[in-house]
Design a protein around this motif. Structure first.
Motif, PDB file in Angstrom:
ATOM      1  N   ILE A   1      -6.564   6.212  15.820  1.00 11.69           N
ATOM      2  CA  ILE A   1      -5.333   5.753  16.455  1.00 11.69           C
ATOM      3  C   ILE A   1      -4.947   6.667  17.619  1.00 11.69           C
ATOM      4  N   GLN A   2      -4.592   6.067  18.770  1.00 13.62           N
ATOM      5  CA  GLN A   2      -4.187   6.830  19.950  1.00 13.62           C
ATOM      6  C   GLN A   2      -2.665   6.919  20.039  1.00 13.62           C
ATOM      7  N   TYR A   3      -2.000   5.762  20.001  1.00 11.21           N
ATOM      8  CA  TYR A   3      -0.542   5.687  20.061  1.00 11.21           C
ATOM      9  C   TYR A   3      -0.089   4.662  19.035  1.00 11.21           C
ATOM     10  N   GLY A   4       0.769   5.033  18.157  1.00 17.40           N
ATOM     11  CA  GLY A   4       1.250   4.077  17.169  1.00 17.40           C
ATOM     12  C   GLY A   4       1.762   4.777  15.928  1.00 17.40           C
ATOM     13  N   SER A   5       1.672   4.067  14.814  1.00  9.31           N
ATOM     14  CA  SER A   5       2.174   4.631  13.564  1.00  9.31           C
ATOM     15  C   SER A   5       1.323   4.172  12.392  1.00  9.31           C
ATOM     16  N   LEU A   6       1.413   4.924  11.321  1.00 13.20           N
ATOM     17  CA  LEU A   6       0.713   4.622  10.082  1.00 13.20           C
ATOM     18  C   LEU A   6       1.747   4.661   8.976  1.00 13.20           C
ATOM     19  N   ASN A   7       1.867   3.567   8.231  1.00 15.94           N
ATOM     20  CA  ASN A   7       2.840   3.471   7.151  1.00 15.94           C
ATOM     21  C   ASN A   7       2.087   3.371   5.831  1.00 15.94           C
ATOM     22  N   ILE A   8       2.352   4.303   4.921  1.00 15.77           N
ATOM     23  CA  ILE A   8       1.683   4.328   3.624  1.00 15.77           C
ATOM     24  C   ILE A   8       2.708   3.920   2.573  1.00 15.77           C
ATOM     25  N   THR A   9       2.412   2.847   1.848  1.00 11.59           N
ATOM     26  CA  THR A   9       3.312   2.343   0.808  1.00 11.59           C
ATOM     27  C   THR A   9       2.834   2.846  -0.545  1.00 11.59           C
ATOM     28  N   ILE A  10       3.766   3.366  -1.318  1.00  9.95           N
ATOM     29  CA  ILE A  10       3.447   3.939  -2.632  1.00  9.95           C
ATOM     30  C   ILE A  10       4.311   3.271  -3.694  1.00  9.95           C
ATOM     31  N   HIS A  11       3.699   2.845  -4.798  1.00  5.47           N
ATOM     32  CA  HIS A  11       4.399   2.287  -5.951  1.00  5.47           C
ATOM     33  C   HIS A  11       3.963   3.045  -7.190  1.00  5.47           C
ATOM     34  N   ASN A  12       4.919   3.526  -7.948  1.00  3.33           N
ATOM     35  CA  ASN A  12       4.642   4.263  -9.193  1.00  3.33           C
ATOM     36  C   ASN A  12       3.661   5.412  -8.965  1.00  3.33           C
ATOM     37  N   GLY A  13       3.805   6.102  -7.831  1.00  2.00           N
ATOM     38  CA  GLY A  13       2.971   7.260  -7.545  1.00  2.00           C
ATOM     39  C   GLY A  13       1.571   6.939  -7.045  1.00  2.00           C
ATOM     40  N   GLU A  14       1.287   5.668  -6.802  1.00  2.00           N
ATOM     41  CA  GLU A  14      -0.039   5.250  -6.330  1.00  2.00           C
ATOM     42  C   GLU A  14       0.063   4.645  -4.938  1.00  2.00           C
ATOM     43  N   ILE A  15      -0.893   4.960  -4.070  1.00  2.00           N
ATOM     44  CA  ILE A  15      -0.961   4.326  -2.752  1.00  2.00           C
ATOM     45  C   ILE A  15      -1.404   2.883  -2.967  1.00  2.00           C
ATOM     46  N   THR A  16      -0.564   1.942  -2.503  1.00  2.54           N
ATOM     47  CA  THR A  16      -0.872   0.524  -2.708  1.00  2.54           C
ATOM     48  C   THR A  16      -1.170  -0.211  -1.402  1.00  2.54           C
ATOM     49  N   GLN A  17      -0.720   0.354  -0.283  1.00  7.53           N
ATOM     50  CA  GLN A  17      -0.910  -0.352   0.984  1.00  7.53           C
ATOM     51  C   GLN A  17      -0.845   0.633   2.142  1.00  7.53           C
TER      52      GLN A  17
ATOM     53  N   ASP B   1      -0.443   0.336   6.387  1.00 10.27           N
ATOM     54  CA  ASP B   1      -0.231  -0.503   7.568  1.00 10.27           C
ATOM     55  C   ASP B   1      -0.395   0.352   8.812  1.00 10.27           C
ATOM     56  N   ARG B   2      -1.151  -0.163   9.760  1.00  6.51           N
ATOM     57  CA  ARG B   2      -1.373   0.536  11.022  1.00  6.51           C
ATOM     58  C   ARG B   2      -0.787  -0.295  12.151  1.00  6.51           C
ATOM     59  N   SER B   3      -0.076   0.359  13.040  1.00  3.26           N
ATOM     60  CA  SER B   3       0.516  -0.315  14.188  1.00  3.26           C
ATOM     61  C   SER B   3       0.150   0.483  15.434  1.00  3.26           C
ATOM     62  N   GLU B   4      -0.454  -0.193  16.421  1.00  2.00           N
ATOM     63  CA  GLU B   4      -0.832   0.484  17.666  1.00  2.00           C
ATOM     64  C   GLU B   4      -0.192  -0.213  18.850  1.00  2.00           C
ATOM     65  N   LYS B   5       0.053   0.564  19.890  1.00  2.00           N
ATOM     66  CA  LYS B   5       0.598   0.023  21.128  1.00  2.00           C
ATOM     67  C   LYS B   5      -0.440   0.150  22.233  1.00  2.00           C
TER      68      LYS B   5
END
Length: 65
Positions: free
Chosen positions: A19-35, A37-41
């Motif tokens: 990734i050059q420019y953007g964001s990374l969103n890590i979703t966690i449920h019950n202490g586990e990584i479940t998803q 999401d990557r967003s780039e501009k």
């Protein structure tokens, strides 16, 4: 805290390296990584000459109305 799966960590690291420019969103449920999401501009600029012509065309269009 739950043990983090190596496959998930490797995926996150790969995304971060690419990734050059953007964001990374890590979703966690019950202490586990479940998803992850990557967003780039990506922004594209018009060359100055084209931008100036576009402004002139817009002004002429407004005057014709």
């Amino acid at each position: 805290m739950a043990k983090v799966d190596e496959e998930k960590i490797n995926y996150i690291m790969t995304v971060l390296e690419k990734i050059q420019y953007g964001s990374l969103n890590i979703t966690i449920h019950n202490g586990e990584i479940t998803q992850v999401d990557r967003s780039e501009k990506h922004r594209f600029r018009l060359p100055e000459k084209q931008f100036s012509q576009s402004k002139e065309s817009a002004s002429l269009t407004a005057l014709r109305r």
